[in-house]
Scaffold this motif. Structure first.
Motif, PDB file in Angstrom:
ATOM      1  N   ARG A  14       0.859  -0.911   0.122  1.00  0.00           N
ATOM      2  CA  ARG A  14       0.060  -0.212  -0.401  1.00  0.00           C
ATOM      3  C   ARG A  14       0.638   1.171   0.375  1.00  0.00           C
ATOM      4  NH1 ARG A  14      -2.520  -0.059   6.231  1.00  0.00           N
ATOM      5  NH2 ARG A  14      -0.365   0.188   6.973  1.00  0.00           N
ATOM      6  N   ASP A  15       2.453   1.533   0.645  1.00  0.00           N
ATOM      7  CA  ASP A  15       3.204   2.438   0.768  1.00  0.00           C
ATOM      8  C   ASP A  15       3.766   2.549  -0.672  1.00  0.00           C
ATOM      9  OD1 ASP A  15       2.513   2.496   3.594  1.00  0.00           O
ATOM     10  OD2 ASP A  15       4.172   0.934   4.131  1.00  0.00           O
ATOM     11  N   LEU A  16       3.620   1.568  -1.348  1.00  0.00           N
ATOM     12  CA  LEU A  16       4.376   1.699  -2.615  1.00  0.00           C
ATOM     13  C   LEU A  16       3.858   2.252  -3.694  1.00  0.00           C
ATOM     14  CD1 LEU A  16       6.777  -0.131  -1.585  1.00  0.00           C
ATOM     15  CD2 LEU A  16       6.574  -1.181  -3.466  1.00  0.00           C
ATOM     16  N   GLU A  17       2.356   1.386  -3.238  1.00  0.00           N
ATOM     17  CA  GLU A  17       0.820   2.593  -4.405  1.00  0.00           C
ATOM     18  C   GLU A  17       0.822   3.954  -3.975  1.00  0.00           C
ATOM     19  OE1 GLU A  17      -2.476   0.230  -5.853  1.00  0.00           O
ATOM     20  OE2 GLU A  17      -2.317  -0.639  -3.755  1.00  0.00           O
ATOM     21  N   ALA A  18       1.184   4.386  -3.389  1.00  0.00           N
ATOM     22  CA  ALA A  18       0.189   5.578  -2.477  1.00  0.00           C
ATOM     23  C   ALA A  18       1.792   6.378  -3.618  1.00  0.00           C
ATOM     24  CB  ALA A  18       1.176   6.050  -1.177  1.00  0.00           C
ATOM     25  N   ARG A  19       2.724   5.812  -3.568  1.00  0.00           N
ATOM     26  CA  ARG A  19       4.067   7.002  -4.137  1.00  0.00           C
ATOM     27  C   ARG A  19       5.072   6.539  -5.797  1.00  0.00           C
ATOM     28  NH1 ARG A  19       9.264   4.973  -2.639  1.00  0.00           N
ATOM     29  NH2 ARG A  19       8.554   2.974  -1.045  1.00  0.00           N
ATOM     30  N   TRP A  20       3.849   5.273  -6.372  1.00  0.00           N
ATOM     31  CA  TRP A  20       4.530   4.404  -7.404  1.00  0.00           C
ATOM     32  C   TRP A  20       4.927   5.937  -7.972  1.00  0.00           C
ATOM     33  CZ3 TRP A  20       7.514   0.534  -7.335  1.00  0.00           C
ATOM     34  CH2 TRP A  20       7.615  -0.562  -7.457  1.00  0.00           C
ATOM     35  N   GLN A  21       4.160   6.689  -9.132  1.00  0.00           N
ATOM     36  CA  GLN A  21       3.640   7.362  -9.812  1.00  0.00           C
ATOM     37  C   GLN A  21       5.448   7.926  -9.367  1.00  0.00           C
ATOM     38  OE1 GLN A  21       2.013   7.403 -12.627  1.00  0.00           O
ATOM     39  NE2 GLN A  21       3.640   8.568 -13.244  1.00  0.00           N
ATOM     40  N   ASP A  22       5.515   9.370  -8.550  1.00  0.00           N
ATOM     41  CA  ASP A  22       6.237   9.908  -8.200  1.00  0.00           C
ATOM     42  C   ASP A  22       8.381   9.551  -8.273  1.00  0.00           C
ATOM     43  OD1 ASP A  22       5.118  11.953  -8.170  1.00  0.00           O
ATOM     44  OD2 ASP A  22       4.986  11.850  -6.425  1.00  0.00           O
ATOM     45  N   ASP A  23       7.525   8.176  -7.720  1.00  0.00           N
ATOM     46  CA  ASP A  23       8.751   7.658  -7.330  1.00  0.00           C
ATOM     47  C   ASP A  23       9.916   6.412  -8.365  1.00  0.00           C
ATOM     48  OD1 ASP A  23       9.489   8.627  -4.830  1.00  0.00           O
ATOM     49  OD2 ASP A  23       9.637   7.171  -3.813  1.00  0.00           O
ATOM     50  N   VAL A  24       8.544   5.966  -9.271  1.00  0.00           N
ATOM     51  CA  VAL A  24       8.652   5.188 -10.158  1.00  0.00           C
ATOM     52  C   VAL A  24       8.596   5.211 -11.365  1.00  0.00           C
ATOM     53  CG1 VAL A  24       9.030   2.624 -10.830  1.00  0.00           C
ATOM     54  CG2 VAL A  24       9.074   3.165  -8.356  1.00  0.00           C
ATOM     55  N   LEU A  25       6.354   5.560 -11.868  1.00  0.00           N
ATOM     56  CA  LEU A  25       6.827   5.427 -12.712  1.00  0.00           C
ATOM     57  C   LEU A  25       7.310   6.662 -13.905  1.00  0.00           C
ATOM     58  CD1 LEU A  25       3.240   4.656 -12.460  1.00  0.00           C
ATOM     59  CD2 LEU A  25       4.947   2.701 -13.300  1.00  0.00           C
ATOM     60  N   ASP A  26       7.484   8.539 -12.982  1.00  0.00           N
ATOM     61  CA  ASP A  26       7.772   9.346 -13.615  1.00  0.00           C
ATOM     62  C   ASP A  26       9.222   8.917 -14.260  1.00  0.00           C
ATOM     63  OD1 ASP A  26       5.610   9.928 -13.598  1.00  0.00           O
ATOM     64  OD2 ASP A  26       5.932  11.529 -11.625  1.00  0.00           O
ATOM     65  N   ALA A  27       9.881   8.161 -13.386  1.00  0.00           N
ATOM     66  CA  ALA A  27      11.115   7.521 -13.591  1.00  0.00           C
ATOM     67  C   ALA A  27      11.395   7.062 -15.011  1.00  0.00           C
ATOM     68  CB  ALA A  27      12.013   6.986 -12.915  1.00  0.00           C
ATOM     69  N   ARG A  28      10.658   6.580 -15.476  1.00  0.00           N
ATOM     70  CA  ARG A  28      10.527   5.918 -17.170  1.00  0.00           C
ATOM     71  C   ARG A  28      11.247   5.109 -16.908  1.00  0.00           C
ATOM     72  NH1 ARG A  28       9.133  11.256 -18.676  1.00  0.00           N
ATOM     73  NH2 ARG A  28      11.610  11.297 -19.751  1.00  0.00           N
ATOM     74  N   PRO A  29      11.646   4.192 -16.061  1.00  0.00           N
ATOM     75  CA  PRO A  29      13.362   3.714 -15.687  1.00  0.00           C
ATOM     76  C   PRO A  29      12.283   1.658 -17.213  1.00  0.00           C
ATOM     77  CG  PRO A  29      11.196   2.629 -14.454  1.00  0.00           C
ATOM     78  CD  PRO A  29      10.801   3.895 -15.155  1.00  0.00           C
TER      79      PRO A  29
END
Length: 170
Positions: A14-29
């Motif tokens: 649930r914590d990952l979901e809350a920050r997934w966009q900013d911390d992961v998806l926006d980085a386009r890894p």
């Protein structure tokens, strides 16, 4: 090559979901490696937040993390959560952990490990079987060598995980 580590100790799905966009998806890894699940285990029933997540909800949350990455063609490495059988461990909150509690934790964690394995198959991810790896390693050295409290790797445990990770992506 750029490496980003956005992991935060103690976080749950649930914590990952809350920050997934900013911390992961926006980085386009190009590659994402995920190790989550042990904090979603029932051990929180003996500590103040009392958080427990059924395997079905864990699976749904984890799937929501993976879907946009798969759609973007991101290479995925899913590290299964693990629990080593350490007896008599005292947690940071001074709670004595006995064999019966460890059995309860294992009964809660095993279905979540299966979820990670199933999601790895579904998404064509590289699975890192950390739970079985550590069980095999602990059979010859004892579990404390790899994770003194059963869940947080020692330097040797981190080295074993890193070596296994590198074999997956080499």
């Amino acid at each position: 090559m750029t490496w980003l580590n956005t992991g935060i100790g103690g976080h749950k799905v649930r914590d990952l979901e809350a920050r997934w966009q900013d911390d992961v998806l926006d980085a386009r890894p190009d590659v994402v490696s995920i190790l989550v699940g042990v904090n979603d285990m029932g051990w929180h029933t003996i500590v103040p937040d009392g958080y427990v997540i059924p395997a079905e909800d864990f699976a749904a949350g984890y799937d929501r993390l993976l879907a946009p990455l798969a759609e973007a063609g991101t290479e995925l490495i899913l590290i299964e959560p693990f629990l080593l059988p350490i007896s008599g461990t005292v947690t940071a909150r001074d709670t004595h952990i006995d064999e019966e509690i460890r059995k309860e934790w294992r009964a809660d964690l095993d279905p979540k490990i299966q979820v990670v394995r199933e999601l790895a198959r579904e998404y064509g991810a590289h699975p890192l079987a950390a739970d079985s790896m550590f069980a095999e390693l602990a059979a010859t050295t004892g579990p404390e060598y790899w994770a003194a409290d059963g869940v947080h790797p020692t330097p040797a445990g981190h080295a074993a995980l890193a070596s296994a990770w590198l074999r997956l992506v080499a």
